[in-house]
Design a protein around this motif. Structure first.
Motif, PDB file in Angstrom:
ATOM      1  N   THR A  44       0.869  -1.291  -0.286  1.00  0.00           N
ATOM      2  CA  THR A  44      -0.032  -0.124   0.120  1.00  0.00           C
ATOM      3  C   THR A  44       0.650   0.970  -0.180  1.00  0.00           C
ATOM      4  N   ASP A  45       2.113   1.117   0.635  1.00  0.00           N
ATOM      5  CA  ASP A  45       2.910   1.963   0.622  1.00  0.00           C
ATOM      6  C   ASP A  45       3.759   2.965  -0.236  1.00  0.00           C
ATOM      7  N   VAL A  46       3.463   1.368  -1.817  1.00  0.00           N
ATOM      8  CA  VAL A  46       4.506   1.955  -2.044  1.00  0.00           C
ATOM      9  C   VAL A  46       2.990   2.449  -3.642  1.00  0.00           C
ATOM     10  N   GLU A  47       2.622   1.658  -3.643  1.00  0.00           N
ATOM     11  CA  GLU A  47       1.310   2.298  -4.433  1.00  0.00           C
ATOM     12  C   GLU A  47       1.409   3.702  -4.546  1.00  0.00           C
ATOM     13  N   LYS A  48       0.724   3.100  -2.890  1.00  0.00           N
ATOM     14  CA  LYS A  48       0.323   5.543  -2.973  1.00  0.00           C
ATOM     15  C   LYS A  48       1.401   6.485  -3.353  1.00  0.00           C
ATOM     16  N   GLN A  49       2.577   5.878  -2.759  1.00  0.00           N
ATOM     17  CA  GLN A  49       3.282   7.493  -3.511  1.00  0.00           C
ATOM     18  C   GLN A  49       3.588   6.910  -5.010  1.00  0.00           C
ATOM     19  N   LEU A  50       3.021   5.830  -5.682  1.00  0.00           N
ATOM     20  CA  LEU A  50       3.638   5.662  -6.978  1.00  0.00           C
ATOM     21  C   LEU A  50       2.533   6.725  -8.199  1.00  0.00           C
ATOM     22  N   ARG A  51       1.284   6.546  -7.637  1.00  0.00           N
ATOM     23  CA  ARG A  51      -0.159   7.228  -7.555  1.00  0.00           C
ATOM     24  C   ARG A  51       0.078   8.675  -7.947  1.00  0.00           C
ATOM     25  N   HIS A  52       0.683   8.980  -6.344  1.00  0.00           N
ATOM     26  CA  HIS A  52       1.242   9.994  -6.167  1.00  0.00           C
ATOM     27  C   HIS A  52       1.620  11.182  -7.621  1.00  0.00           C
ATOM     28  N   SER A  53       2.641  10.535  -7.792  1.00  0.00           N
ATOM     29  CA  SER A  53       4.160  10.811  -8.864  1.00  0.00           C
ATOM     30  C   SER A  53       3.135  10.777 -10.101  1.00  0.00           C
TER      31      SER A  53
ATOM     32  N   GLU B 163       0.297   9.778 -11.157  1.00  0.00           N
ATOM     33  CA  GLU B 163      -0.734  11.041 -11.931  1.00  0.00           C
ATOM     34  C   GLU B 163      -0.639  12.490 -11.582  1.00  0.00           C
ATOM     35  N   ASP B 164       0.342  13.183 -11.045  1.00  0.00           N
ATOM     36  CA  ASP B 164       0.528  14.657 -11.189  1.00  0.00           C
ATOM     37  C   ASP B 164       0.971  14.476 -12.550  1.00  0.00           C
ATOM     38  N   GLU B 165       2.330  13.275 -13.020  1.00  0.00           N
ATOM     39  CA  GLU B 165       2.972  14.311 -14.208  1.00  0.00           C
ATOM     40  C   GLU B 165       1.723  13.850 -15.365  1.00  0.00           C
ATOM     41  N   ARG B 166       0.820  12.976 -14.745  1.00  0.00           N
ATOM     42  CA  ARG B 166      -0.470  12.918 -16.255  1.00  0.00           C
ATOM     43  C   ARG B 166      -1.699  14.435 -16.513  1.00  0.00           C
ATOM     44  N   MET B 167      -1.823  14.285 -15.128  1.00  0.00           N
ATOM     45  CA  MET B 167      -2.603  15.904 -14.946  1.00  0.00           C
ATOM     46  C   MET B 167      -1.465  17.303 -16.093  1.00  0.00           C
ATOM     47  N   SER B 168      -0.427  17.061 -14.618  1.00  0.00           N
ATOM     48  CA  SER B 168       0.457  17.808 -15.759  1.00  0.00           C
ATOM     49  C   SER B 168      -0.002  18.318 -16.940  1.00  0.00           C
ATOM     50  N   VAL B 169       0.694  16.936 -17.479  1.00  0.00           N
ATOM     51  CA  VAL B 169       0.533  16.955 -19.335  1.00  0.00           C
ATOM     52  C   VAL B 169      -1.069  17.657 -19.844  1.00  0.00           C
ATOM     53  N   ALA B 170      -1.582  16.894 -19.407  1.00  0.00           N
ATOM     54  CA  ALA B 170      -3.947  16.924 -20.014  1.00  0.00           C
ATOM     55  C   ALA B 170      -3.402  17.882 -20.140  1.00  0.00           C
ATOM     56  N   VAL B 171      -3.787  19.184 -19.134  1.00  0.00           N
ATOM     57  CA  VAL B 171      -3.570  20.224 -18.814  1.00  0.00           C
ATOM     58  C   VAL B 171      -3.045  21.282 -19.632  1.00  0.00           C
ATOM     59  N   GLY B 172      -2.648  21.027 -20.325  1.00  0.00           N
ATOM     60  CA  GLY B 172      -1.619  21.280 -21.937  1.00  0.00           C
ATOM     61  C   GLY B 172      -2.452  20.621 -22.911  1.00  0.00           C
ATOM     62  N   LEU B 173      -3.297  20.114 -23.164  1.00  0.00           N
ATOM     63  CA  LEU B 173      -3.759  19.523 -24.031  1.00  0.00           C
ATOM     64  C   LEU B 173      -5.206  20.272 -24.573  1.00  0.00           C
ATOM     65  N   VAL B 174      -5.637  20.135 -26.006  1.00  0.00           N
ATOM     66  CA  VAL B 174      -6.938  20.430 -26.650  1.00  0.00           C
ATOM     67  C   VAL B 174      -7.690  19.095 -26.672  1.00  0.00           C
ATOM     68  N   ASP B 175      -6.867  17.870 -27.218  1.00  0.00           N
ATOM     69  CA  ASP B 175      -7.403  16.782 -27.259  1.00  0.00           C
ATOM     70  C   ASP B 175      -7.137  15.833 -26.088  1.00  0.00           C
ATOM     71  N   ARG B 176      -7.886  15.240 -24.582  1.00  0.00           N
ATOM     72  CA  ARG B 176      -7.366  14.368 -24.166  1.00  0.00           C
ATOM     73  C   ARG B 176      -7.605  13.323 -24.515  1.00  0.00           C
ATOM     74  N   GLY B 177      -8.477  12.725 -25.604  1.00  0.00           N
ATOM     75  CA  GLY B 177      -8.399  11.509 -25.601  1.00  0.00           C
ATOM     76  C   GLY B 177      -8.656  10.924 -25.168  1.00  0.00           C
TER      77      GLY B 177
ATOM     78  N   LEU C 116      10.429   5.473  -6.708  1.00  0.00           N
ATOM     79  CA  LEU C 116      10.966   6.058  -5.652  1.00  0.00           C
ATOM     80  C   LEU C 116      10.583   7.034  -5.753  1.00  0.00           C
ATOM     81  N   GLY C 117      11.829   7.798  -5.969  1.00  0.00           N
ATOM     82  CA  GLY C 117      13.004   8.998  -6.191  1.00  0.00           C
ATOM     83  C   GLY C 117      14.149   8.204  -5.183  1.00  0.00           C
ATOM     84  N   ILE C 118      14.651   7.132  -5.238  1.00  0.00           N
ATOM     85  CA  ILE C 118      15.758   7.138  -4.162  1.00  0.00           C
ATOM     86  C   ILE C 118      16.951   6.763  -5.574  1.00  0.00           C
ATOM     87  N   LYS C 119      17.955   7.681  -4.435  1.00  0.00           N
ATOM     88  CA  LYS C 119      19.177   7.552  -5.463  1.00  0.00           C
ATOM     89  C   LYS C 119      20.563   6.798  -5.629  1.00  0.00           C
TER      90      LYS C 119
END
Length: 258
Positions: free
Chosen positions: A37-46, A48-62, A136-139
């Motif tokens: 659950t910890d892993v899923e939550k962190q991946l979902r957050h990053s 979904e945020d990335e997909r949302m930021s891309v979708a904001v600039g699209l006219v046709d989101r499909g 998860l951002g670990i380097k």
């Protein structure tokens, strides 16, 4: 001799204290990694945020969903899994027991302290766990080793594969094989043929043909490499000779739609 013996005993005792303390200190700097659950939550957050930021600039989101679905191994085409584990050099990944105990501890130590990669399917388990940790951002190398150990403690072999295939980034907003299938072939992953799945494998590690596949460039090279993957898959008896031969007879997917 007694002096040497006591020096060795002191070093063993010191190691028994330093290693656990180092592990605990490193673990304290990591994001929560107690369960799936910890892993899923962190991946979902990053993601979904990335997909949302891309979708904001699209006219046709499909019709592309912005949500991150929990990775489910049962939804993955078995032919894609066969292609993937073969190209990781672990064709017997699901035929061997999950690595654990001393063998797993030695693998982690060898990787961090010696930069070595002991043979065996456990190498692929570690590789998959490290890839998830990086997502998860670990380097840092030591942090990656500790994170890989923690992930491996609760993710089984099939879950490691499912999470890894769900988090591969192809371009901004295109994350995971479901996204890639839709972008390259214009259809769901579940609907792809064996020939198309072999082409999709060329977009995955250790290759890098995503842009060529998406833009239908270098079709001859794509076909040559696709056919090599299919013949290799049949050679390892991961698909039948007939299925591989029929897939090889198919044209490159992007050319067949022109």
């Amino acid at each position: 001799m007694k002096t040497v013996f006591w020096i060795l005993m002191f070093l063993v005792g010191l190691t028994g204290v330093v290693v656990p303390l180092t592990y605990l200190y490193t673990a304290s700097k990591l994001p929560p990694l107690e369960n799936e659950t910890d892993v899923e939550k962190q991946l979902r957050h990053s993601i979904e945020d990335e997909r949302m930021s891309v979708a904001v600039g699209l006219v046709d989101r499909g019709n592309k969903p912005l949500t991150f679905a929990k990775p489910d191994f049962s939804r993955l085409p078995k032919d894609l899994v066969a292609l993937y584990i073969r190209q990781m050099e672990c064709p017997t990944y699901f035929q061997t027991p999950r690595e654990d105990g001393r063998a797993w501890a030695w693998r982690l130590f060898a990787g961090v302290a010696l930069g070595a990669r002991p043979p065996g399917d456990g190498a692929c388990e570690r590789l998959l766990a490290v890839r998830i940790a990086r997502a998860l951002g670990i380097k840092d190398n030591l942090e990656l080793a500790v994170a890989a150990h923690r992930l491996h403690s609760f993710l089984q072999k099939d879950q490691l594969i499912a999470y890894d295939l769900a988090i591969i980034r192809f371009e901004r907003g295109i994350v995971g094989v479901e996204d890639a299938a839709q972008k390259i072939f214009g259809q769901p992953l579940a609907d792809l043929s064996l020939s198309e799945l072999a082409e999709l494998q060329l977009a995955l590690p250790p290759y890098g043909f995503y842009t060529d596949l998406k833009q239908c460039k270098n079709a001859t090279l794509i076909r040559q490499n696709r056919d090599l993957l299919l013949r290799d898959l049949a050679g390892w008896q991961l698909v039948s000779e007939d299925r591989a031969r029929n897939a090889i007879a198919e044209p490159v997917a992007c050319l067949s739609t022109k």
